[in-house]
Scaffold this motif. Structure first.
Motif, PDB file in Angstrom:
ATOM      1  N   ARG A   4       0.639  -1.218  -0.006  1.00  0.00           N
ATOM      2  CA  ARG A   4       0.114   0.019  -0.135  1.00  0.00           C
ATOM      3  C   ARG A   4       0.942   1.196  -0.027  1.00  0.00           C
ATOM      4  O   ARG A   4       1.535   1.591   0.989  1.00  0.00           O
ATOM      5  CB  ARG A   4      -0.814   0.111   1.161  1.00  0.00           C
ATOM      6  CG  ARG A   4      -2.076   1.242   1.135  1.00  0.00           C
ATOM      7  CD  ARG A   4      -2.905   1.198   2.340  1.00  0.00           C
ATOM      8  NE  ARG A   4      -1.891   1.576   3.408  1.00  0.00           N
ATOM      9  CZ  ARG A   4      -2.449   1.730   4.781  1.00  0.00           C
ATOM     10  NH1 ARG A   4      -3.504   1.930   4.976  1.00  0.00           N
ATOM     11  NH2 ARG A   4      -1.534   2.255   5.728  1.00  0.00           N
ATOM     12  N   PRO A   5       1.069   2.009  -1.227  1.00  0.00           N
ATOM     13  CA  PRO A   5       1.932   2.964  -1.067  1.00  0.00           C
ATOM     14  C   PRO A   5       1.093   4.500  -0.526  1.00  0.00           C
ATOM     15  O   PRO A   5      -0.129   4.283  -0.519  1.00  0.00           O
ATOM     16  CB  PRO A   5       1.916   3.452  -2.564  1.00  0.00           C
ATOM     17  CG  PRO A   5       0.644   2.898  -3.220  1.00  0.00           C
ATOM     18  CD  PRO A   5       0.347   1.685  -2.337  1.00  0.00           C
ATOM     19  N   ASN A   6       1.867   5.200   0.123  1.00  0.00           N
ATOM     20  CA  ASN A   6       1.425   6.536   0.720  1.00  0.00           C
ATOM     21  C   ASN A   6       2.052   7.451   0.026  1.00  0.00           C
ATOM     22  O   ASN A   6       3.015   7.938   0.567  1.00  0.00           O
ATOM     23  CB  ASN A   6       1.284   6.351   2.132  1.00  0.00           C
ATOM     24  CG  ASN A   6       0.795   7.447   2.718  1.00  0.00           C
ATOM     25  OD1 ASN A   6       0.298   8.432   2.299  1.00  0.00           O
ATOM     26  ND2 ASN A   6       0.725   7.487   4.175  1.00  0.00           N
ATOM     27  N   ALA A   7       1.498   8.198  -0.848  1.00  0.00           N
ATOM     28  CA  ALA A   7       2.225   9.352  -1.593  1.00  0.00           C
ATOM     29  C   ALA A   7       1.211  10.770  -1.589  1.00  0.00           C
ATOM     30  O   ALA A   7       0.007  10.588  -1.244  1.00  0.00           O
ATOM     31  CB  ALA A   7       2.458   9.086  -3.005  1.00  0.00           C
ATOM     32  N   VAL A   8       1.870  11.850  -1.994  1.00  0.00           N
ATOM     33  CA  VAL A   8       1.062  13.112  -1.954  1.00  0.00           C
ATOM     34  C   VAL A   8       0.115  12.943  -3.182  1.00  0.00           C
ATOM     35  O   VAL A   8      -1.102  13.441  -3.055  1.00  0.00           O
ATOM     36  CB  VAL A   8       1.832  14.243  -2.134  1.00  0.00           C
ATOM     37  CG1 VAL A   8       0.992  15.385  -2.453  1.00  0.00           C
ATOM     38  CG2 VAL A   8       2.724  14.266  -0.929  1.00  0.00           C
ATOM     39  N   ASN A   9       0.553  12.334  -4.356  1.00  0.00           N
ATOM     40  CA  ASN A   9      -0.202  12.325  -5.499  1.00  0.00           C
ATOM     41  C   ASN A   9      -0.217  10.660  -5.985  1.00  0.00           C
ATOM     42  O   ASN A   9       0.175   9.793  -5.230  1.00  0.00           O
ATOM     43  CB  ASN A   9       0.236  13.049  -6.605  1.00  0.00           C
ATOM     44  CG  ASN A   9       1.563  12.708  -7.251  1.00  0.00           C
ATOM     45  OD1 ASN A   9       2.067  11.426  -7.297  1.00  0.00           O
ATOM     46  ND2 ASN A   9       2.385  13.790  -7.313  1.00  0.00           N
ATOM     47  N   ASN A  10      -1.097  10.458  -6.937  1.00  0.00           N
ATOM     48  CA  ASN A  10      -1.334   9.175  -7.456  1.00  0.00           C
ATOM     49  C   ASN A  10      -0.409   8.574  -8.378  1.00  0.00           C
ATOM     50  O   ASN A  10      -0.654   7.775  -8.957  1.00  0.00           O
ATOM     51  CB  ASN A  10      -2.747   8.694  -7.938  1.00  0.00           C
ATOM     52  CG  ASN A  10      -3.799   8.651  -6.649  1.00  0.00           C
ATOM     53  OD1 ASN A  10      -3.538   8.372  -5.621  1.00  0.00           O
ATOM     54  ND2 ASN A  10      -4.937   9.327  -6.915  1.00  0.00           N
ATOM     55  N   GLU A  11       0.937   9.068  -8.488  1.00  0.00           N
ATOM     56  CA  GLU A  11       1.905   8.748  -9.537  1.00  0.00           C
ATOM     57  C   GLU A  11       2.889   7.821  -9.003  1.00  0.00           C
ATOM     58  O   GLU A  11       4.098   7.828  -9.402  1.00  0.00           O
ATOM     59  CB  GLU A  11       2.360  10.101  -9.909  1.00  0.00           C
ATOM     60  CG  GLU A  11       1.709  10.951 -10.534  1.00  0.00           C
ATOM     61  CD  GLU A  11       2.264  12.101 -11.048  1.00  0.00           C
ATOM     62  OE1 GLU A  11       3.412  12.360 -11.331  1.00  0.00           O
ATOM     63  OE2 GLU A  11       1.418  13.320 -11.562  1.00  0.00           O
ATOM     64  N   THR A  12       2.289   6.974  -8.089  1.00  0.00           N
ATOM     65  CA  THR A  12       3.186   5.959  -7.406  1.00  0.00           C
ATOM     66  C   THR A  12       3.741   4.771  -8.273  1.00  0.00           C
ATOM     67  O   THR A  12       2.640   4.419  -8.897  1.00  0.00           O
ATOM     68  CB  THR A  12       2.847   5.548  -5.920  1.00  0.00           C
ATOM     69  OG1 THR A  12       2.525   6.765  -5.420  1.00  0.00           O
ATOM     70  CG2 THR A  12       3.632   4.701  -5.355  1.00  0.00           C
ATOM     71  N   ALA A  13       4.797   4.277  -8.140  1.00  0.00           N
ATOM     72  CA  ALA A  13       5.161   3.056  -8.897  1.00  0.00           C
ATOM     73  C   ALA A  13       5.985   2.067  -8.100  1.00  0.00           C
ATOM     74  O   ALA A  13       6.295   2.558  -6.962  1.00  0.00           O
ATOM     75  CB  ALA A  13       5.967   3.366 -10.187  1.00  0.00           C
ATOM     76  N   ALA A  14       6.035   0.734  -8.433  1.00  0.00           N
ATOM     77  CA  ALA A  14       6.983  -0.100  -7.730  1.00  0.00           C
ATOM     78  C   ALA A  14       7.991  -0.421  -8.471  1.00  0.00           C
ATOM     79  O   ALA A  14       7.727  -0.855  -9.566  1.00  0.00           O
ATOM     80  CB  ALA A  14       6.077  -1.241  -7.070  1.00  0.00           C
ATOM     81  N   ASP A  15       9.142  -0.491  -7.925  1.00  0.00           N
ATOM     82  CA  ASP A  15      10.514  -0.644  -8.932  1.00  0.00           C
ATOM     83  C   ASP A  15      10.638  -2.189  -8.584  1.00  0.00           C
ATOM     84  O   ASP A  15      11.157  -2.724  -7.900  1.00  0.00           O
ATOM     85  CB  ASP A  15      11.674   0.243  -8.485  1.00  0.00           C
ATOM     86  CG  ASP A  15      12.979  -0.241  -8.992  1.00  0.00           C
ATOM     87  OD1 ASP A  15      12.920  -1.105 -10.070  1.00  0.00           O
ATOM     88  OD2 ASP A  15      13.936   0.416  -8.799  1.00  0.00           O
TER      89      ASP A  15
END
Length: 139
Positions: free
Chosen positions: A116-127
């Motif tokens: 579950r990513p927690n970022a300011v915006n929804n441009e998260t990715a998993a490397d």
């Protein structure tokens, strides 16, 4: 067994998703189902399990509270763990939730990894290159 993950982009903030660990590194007994990204031991016992996900955001907007969880038979197995890639407060480019746990598995149980990513915006990715999932039987 040990497996690596494929990269994942477009992750939605604060939403659990299943990590796809499709790159088997070692699977001496054929217990890992790569197409479905699940480990089924076929032998009951205590298993040492480890996972790591690297979340990133190109705008340095990751929060350190991103999570990772072992899902046993489709349900969250308990405590989540998170870990910031860099020390200090504020926002980060990377966060790396890691988790290791001793889990009892029956022969037909299965494990999957969710994040579950927690970022300011929804441009998260998993490397995918830094993600890892492994398990082995102790007794």
């Amino acid at each position: 067994f040990a497996a690596g993950a494929a990269p994942v982009s477009g992750l939605v903030d604060n939403t659990w998703f299943k990590m796809n660990f499709t790159n088997e590194i070692v699977d001496s007994d054929g217990k890992y189902d790569a197409p479905n990204s699940r480990f089924t031991p076929t032998v009951a016992g205590w298993y040492w399990c480890y996972a790591r996900i690297i979340f990133y955001n190109a705008q340095d907007e990751m929060r350190s509270q991103s999570n990772l969880a072992f899902y046993k038979n489709g349900s969250n197995n308990g405590n989540n763990n998170s870990n910031a890639y860099r020390n200090g407060g504020g926002l980060f480019y990377f966060v790396t939730p890691t988790k290791s746990e001793l889990i009892y598995l029956d022969a037909n149980d299965y494990l999957e990894i969710y994040g579950r990513p927690n970022a300011v915006n929804n441009e998260t990715a998993a490397d995918g290159s830094g993600c890892h999932f492994s398990a082995f039987r102790l007794i």
